[in-house]
Structures are given as structure tokens and as C-alpha cells.
Write a protein that holds these residues in place. Structure first.
Motif, PDB file in Angstrom:
ATOM      1  N   LYS A  37      21.830 -11.605  17.868  1.00  9.66           N
ATOM      2  CA  LYS A  37      21.777 -12.092  19.255  1.00  9.66           C
ATOM      3  C   LYS A  37      21.745 -10.922  20.236  1.00  9.66           C
ATOM      4  CE  LYS A  37      24.025 -16.471  18.327  1.00  9.66           C
ATOM      5  NZ  LYS A  37      25.239 -17.275  18.456  1.00  9.66           N
ATOM      6  N   ALA A  38      22.531  -9.894  19.949  1.00  9.56           N
ATOM      7  CA  ALA A  38      22.551  -8.715  20.819  1.00  9.56           C
ATOM      8  C   ALA A  38      21.184  -8.038  20.836  1.00  9.56           C
ATOM      9  CB  ALA A  38      23.623  -7.724  20.357  1.00  9.56           C
ATOM     10  N   PHE A  39      20.536  -8.005  19.690  1.00 10.15           N
ATOM     11  CA  PHE A  39      19.199  -7.416  19.622  1.00 10.15           C
ATOM     12  C   PHE A  39      18.205  -8.222  20.453  1.00 10.15           C
ATOM     13  CE2 PHE A  39      14.990  -7.232  17.561  1.00 10.15           C
ATOM     14  CZ  PHE A  39      14.679  -5.917  17.858  1.00 10.15           C
ATOM     15  N   VAL A  45      16.078   0.407  24.605  1.00 12.65           N
ATOM     16  CA  VAL A  45      15.897   0.876  23.236  1.00 12.65           C
ATOM     17  C   VAL A  45      17.256   1.212  22.612  1.00 12.65           C
ATOM     18  CG1 VAL A  45      14.946   2.792  21.872  1.00 12.65           C
ATOM     19  CG2 VAL A  45      13.540   1.692  23.616  1.00 12.65           C
ATOM     20  N   GLU A  46      18.140   1.801  23.401  1.00 10.72           N
ATOM     21  CA  GLU A  46      19.450   2.204  22.890  1.00 10.72           C
ATOM     22  C   GLU A  46      20.263   0.995  22.432  1.00 10.72           C
ATOM     23  OE1 GLU A  46      18.266   3.229  25.945  1.00 10.72           O
ATOM     24  OE2 GLU A  46      17.692   5.251  25.312  1.00 10.72           O
ATOM     25  N   LEU A  47      20.298  -0.053  23.255  1.00  7.49           N
ATOM     26  CA  LEU A  47      21.043  -1.253  22.888  1.00  7.49           C
ATOM     27  C   LEU A  47      20.425  -1.938  21.667  1.00  7.49           C
ATOM     28  CD1 LEU A  47      21.816  -2.795  26.393  1.00  7.49           C
ATOM     29  CD2 LEU A  47      23.431  -1.701  24.820  1.00  7.49           C
ATOM     30  N   ALA A  48      19.119  -1.958  21.623  1.00 11.89           N
ATOM     31  CA  ALA A  48      18.425  -2.563  20.487  1.00 11.89           C
ATOM     32  C   ALA A  48      18.724  -1.788  19.204  1.00 11.89           C
ATOM     33  CB  ALA A  48      16.922  -2.601  20.746  1.00 11.89           C
ATOM     34  N   GLN A  49      18.683  -0.478  19.288  1.00 12.36           N
ATOM     35  CA  GLN A  49      18.929   0.351  18.105  1.00 12.36           C
ATOM     36  C   GLN A  49      20.363   0.180  17.610  1.00 12.36           C
ATOM     37  OE1 GLN A  49      16.406   2.105  16.487  1.00 12.36           O
ATOM     38  NE2 GLN A  49      17.971   2.132  14.911  1.00 12.36           N
ATOM     39  N   THR A  50      21.299   0.110  18.521  1.00  5.31           N
ATOM     40  CA  THR A  50      22.700  -0.086  18.138  1.00  5.31           C
ATOM     41  C   THR A  50      22.878  -1.408  17.405  1.00  5.31           C
ATOM     42  OG1 THR A  50      23.482   1.241  19.994  1.00  5.31           O
ATOM     43  CG2 THR A  50      25.060  -0.296  19.029  1.00  5.31           C
ATOM     44  N   ALA A  51      22.284  -2.463  17.925  1.00  5.48           N
ATOM     45  CA  ALA A  51      22.383  -3.775  17.281  1.00  5.48           C
ATOM     46  C   ALA A  51      21.745  -3.752  15.895  1.00  5.48           C
ATOM     47  CB  ALA A  51      21.732  -4.846  18.152  1.00  5.48           C
ATOM     48  N   LEU A  52      20.594  -3.123  15.783  1.00  6.43           N
ATOM     49  CA  LEU A  52      19.916  -3.046  14.487  1.00  6.43           C
ATOM     50  C   LEU A  52      20.712  -2.205  13.491  1.00  6.43           C
ATOM     51  CD1 LEU A  52      16.236  -2.681  15.712  1.00  6.43           C
ATOM     52  CD2 LEU A  52      17.232  -4.662  14.543  1.00  6.43           C
ATOM     53  N   ASP A  53      21.307  -1.118  13.950  1.00  6.83           N
ATOM     54  CA  ASP A  53      22.138  -0.284  13.067  1.00  6.83           C
ATOM     55  C   ASP A  53      23.309  -1.092  12.510  1.00  6.83           C
ATOM     56  OD1 ASP A  53      20.497   1.913  13.530  1.00  6.83           O
ATOM     57  OD2 ASP A  53      21.868   2.857  14.975  1.00  6.83           O
ATOM     58  N   GLU A  54      23.927  -1.894  13.372  1.00  7.19           N
ATOM     59  CA  GLU A  54      25.041  -2.734  12.932  1.00  7.19           C
ATOM     60  C   GLU A  54      24.557  -3.808  11.956  1.00  7.19           C
ATOM     61  OE1 GLU A  54      28.357  -2.312  13.391  1.00  7.19           O
ATOM     62  OE2 GLU A  54      27.724  -0.416  14.290  1.00  7.19           O
ATOM     63  N   MET A  55      23.349  -4.301  12.168  1.00  9.26           N
ATOM     64  CA  MET A  55      22.789  -5.295  11.252  1.00  9.26           C
ATOM     65  C   MET A  55      22.540  -4.695   9.870  1.00  9.26           C
ATOM     66  SD  MET A  55      20.206  -7.480  13.674  1.00  9.26           S
ATOM     67  CE  MET A  55      19.718  -8.583  12.340  1.00  9.26           C
ATOM     68  N   VAL A  56      22.106  -3.440   9.835  1.00 14.00           N
ATOM     69  CA  VAL A  56      21.904  -2.766   8.552  1.00 14.00           C
ATOM     70  C   VAL A  56      23.231  -2.677   7.802  1.00 14.00           C
ATOM     71  CG1 VAL A  56      21.368  -0.542   7.454  1.00 14.00           C
ATOM     72  CG2 VAL A  56      19.845  -1.461   9.199  1.00 14.00           C
ATOM     73  N   ASN A  92      14.559  -4.903   4.867  1.00 13.23           N
ATOM     74  CA  ASN A  92      13.201  -4.406   5.145  1.00 13.23           C
ATOM     75  C   ASN A  92      12.722  -4.817   6.532  1.00 13.23           C
ATOM     76  OD1 ASN A  92      12.912  -3.098   2.680  1.00 13.23           O
ATOM     77  ND2 ASN A  92      11.933  -4.844   1.697  1.00 13.23           N
ATOM     78  N   GLU A  93      13.003  -6.047   6.912  1.00 11.60           N
ATOM     79  CA  GLU A  93      12.590  -6.527   8.237  1.00 11.60           C
ATOM     80  C   GLU A  93      13.366  -5.821   9.352  1.00 11.60           C
ATOM     81  OE1 GLU A  93       9.946  -8.258   8.896  1.00 11.60           O
ATOM     82  OE2 GLU A  93       9.532  -8.566   6.779  1.00 11.60           O
ATOM     83  N   ILE A  94      14.642  -5.580   9.119  1.00  5.19           N
ATOM     84  CA  ILE A  94      15.448  -4.850  10.115  1.00  5.19           C
ATOM     85  C   ILE A  94      14.910  -3.433  10.265  1.00  5.19           C
ATOM     86  CG2 ILE A  94      17.725  -3.897  10.642  1.00  5.19           C
ATOM     87  CD1 ILE A  94      18.898  -6.375   9.127  1.00  5.19           C
ATOM     88  N   GLN A  95      14.609  -2.797   9.150  1.00  4.19           N
ATOM     89  CA  GLN A  95      14.081  -1.430   9.197  1.00  4.19           C
ATOM     90  C   GLN A  95      12.706  -1.381   9.876  1.00  4.19           C
ATOM     91  OE1 GLN A  95      14.534  -0.566   5.020  1.00  4.19           O
ATOM     92  NE2 GLN A  95      16.488   0.483   5.356  1.00  4.19           N
ATOM     93  N   HIS A  96      11.914  -2.416   9.679  1.00  3.65           N
ATOM     94  CA  HIS A  96      10.626  -2.502  10.368  1.00  3.65           C
ATOM     95  C   HIS A  96      10.849  -2.590  11.880  1.00  3.65           C
ATOM     96  CE1 HIS A  96       6.698  -4.901  11.204  1.00  3.65           C
ATOM     97  NE2 HIS A  96       6.503  -3.622  11.393  1.00  3.65           N
ATOM     98  N   ALA A  97      11.805  -3.414  12.285  1.00  5.23           N
ATOM     99  CA  ALA A  97      12.141  -3.531  13.711  1.00  5.23           C
ATOM    100  C   ALA A  97      12.677  -2.203  14.244  1.00  5.23           C
ATOM    101  CB  ALA A  97      13.158  -4.648  13.928  1.00  5.23           C
ATOM    102  N   GLN A  98      13.490  -1.517  13.451  1.00  6.70           N
ATOM    103  CA  GLN A  98      14.011  -0.209  13.873  1.00  6.70           C
ATOM    104  C   GLN A  98      12.879   0.778  14.133  1.00  6.70           C
ATOM    105  OE1 GLN A  98      16.750   0.534  10.562  1.00  6.70           O
ATOM    106  NE2 GLN A  98      18.432   0.665  12.045  1.00  6.70           N
ATOM    107  N   LYS A  99      11.900   0.777  13.266  1.00  4.83           N
ATOM    108  CA  LYS A  99      10.763   1.694  13.425  1.00  4.83           C
ATOM    109  C   LYS A  99      10.033   1.402  14.736  1.00  4.83           C
ATOM    110  CE  LYS A  99       6.729   3.447  11.002  1.00  4.83           C
ATOM    111  NZ  LYS A  99       5.414   2.928  11.230  1.00  4.83           N
ATOM    112  N   LEU A 100       9.820   0.134  15.019  1.00  2.00           N
ATOM    113  CA  LEU A 100       9.149  -0.252  16.259  1.00  2.00           C
ATOM    114  C   LEU A 100       9.979   0.132  17.482  1.00  2.00           C
ATOM    115  CD1 LEU A 100       7.754  -3.715  15.142  1.00  2.00           C
ATOM    116  CD2 LEU A 100       6.420  -1.643  15.597  1.00  2.00           C
TER     117      LEU A 100
END
Length: 129
Positions: A37-39, A45-56, A92-100
Motif C-alpha cells: 500500500k505504501a508503494f 522514488v525514495e518512498l517507493a524504494q523504501t517500501a519495495l526494500d521492505e517488501m523484499v 522477481n516482480e518486486i525486483q522488476h519494480a525496484q529496477k524501474l
């Protein structure tokens, strides 16, 4: 009285261990939901990356802490392999989003994140007991 106290403490210890053992998977699932939800709401970009890192982190924790009914199975059992494959797919999907996100393509990353929900639904259908 002393014997009663020892028995009570002993019983409480096993109860606590049983509850604590179930918590990591539940915590991981809550973290995935919260950070997904946070993502979705992230404006930077910073907030998105933090959320994705936590999801990983949560995905890896959930993968390691299997549901109670799967814990009794061998690591080579097809149900265990399928359970772990669900989390590998999510990772894999989270990492794809991280790359973007790293490429400053936040809107495109959010489109990819629709797959997160699809994977969640599939996983809950198959493994929520």
C-alpha cells in the motif's frame, strides 16, 4: 506452591514458544500488505524504494517461515516447492519494480505492481489454511 509455580512457568514457556513461532509468517504478511500500500501511494522514488526494500525483506521472511501444515513436509515435497515458487515469483516482480524505480520510472513500476496483488490472491487461495 513452588512446584505449582514451576509447572506454570514451564507451560507458559511452551505456549510462548508456540505463539512466537507462528508470528514471523504473520508479521511478514502484514509487512507485505502495509508496504504494498505504501508503494502504491508513494509520490517519490525514495518512498517507493523504501517500501519495495521492505517488501523484499518480508517476502524472504515469509518464504522461510512456512504455514503450519507445510512445516511437516520434506523440503523436496511438491507443496513446499510450489510455496517457495510463489514467493520467488513475487520477489522477481518486486525486483522488476525496484529496477524501474531506480530508473525514475515510478508510474511504470506502479503498473507492474498490479502483479503483486495477483500473486497474493493465488498464494492465499493455495496456502491459507
Amino acid at each position: 506452591m513452588n512446584k505449582f509455580l514451576k509447572v506454570g512457568l514451564f507451560s507458559a514457556t511452551f505456549l510462548f514458544i508456540g505463539v512466537a513461532h507462528a508470528v514471523p509468517l504473520e508479521d511478514a504478511m502484514k509487512s507485505l500488505a502495509k508496504n504494498s500500500k505504501a508503494f502504491e501511494k508513494a509520490q517519490t522514488v525514495e518512498l517507493a524504494q523504501t517500501a519495495l526494500d521492505e517488501m523484499v525483506k518480508a517476502t524472504q521472511l515469509a518464504k522461510q517461515n512456512k504455514p503450519k501444515k507445510l512445516k511437516k513436509l520434506a523440503e523436496t515435497d511438491t507443496k513446499i516447492i510450489a510455496y517457495e515458487a510463489q514467493f520467488n515469483l513475487l520477489l522477481n516482480e518486486i525486483q522488476h519494480a525496484q529496477k524501474l524505480v531506480q530508473e525514475n520510472k515510478l508510474d511504470e513500476a506502479k503498473q507492474v505492481s498490479s502483479k503483486f496483488d495477483e500473486i497474493k490472491k493465488q498464494g492465499h487461495k493455495a496456502y491459507r489454511f
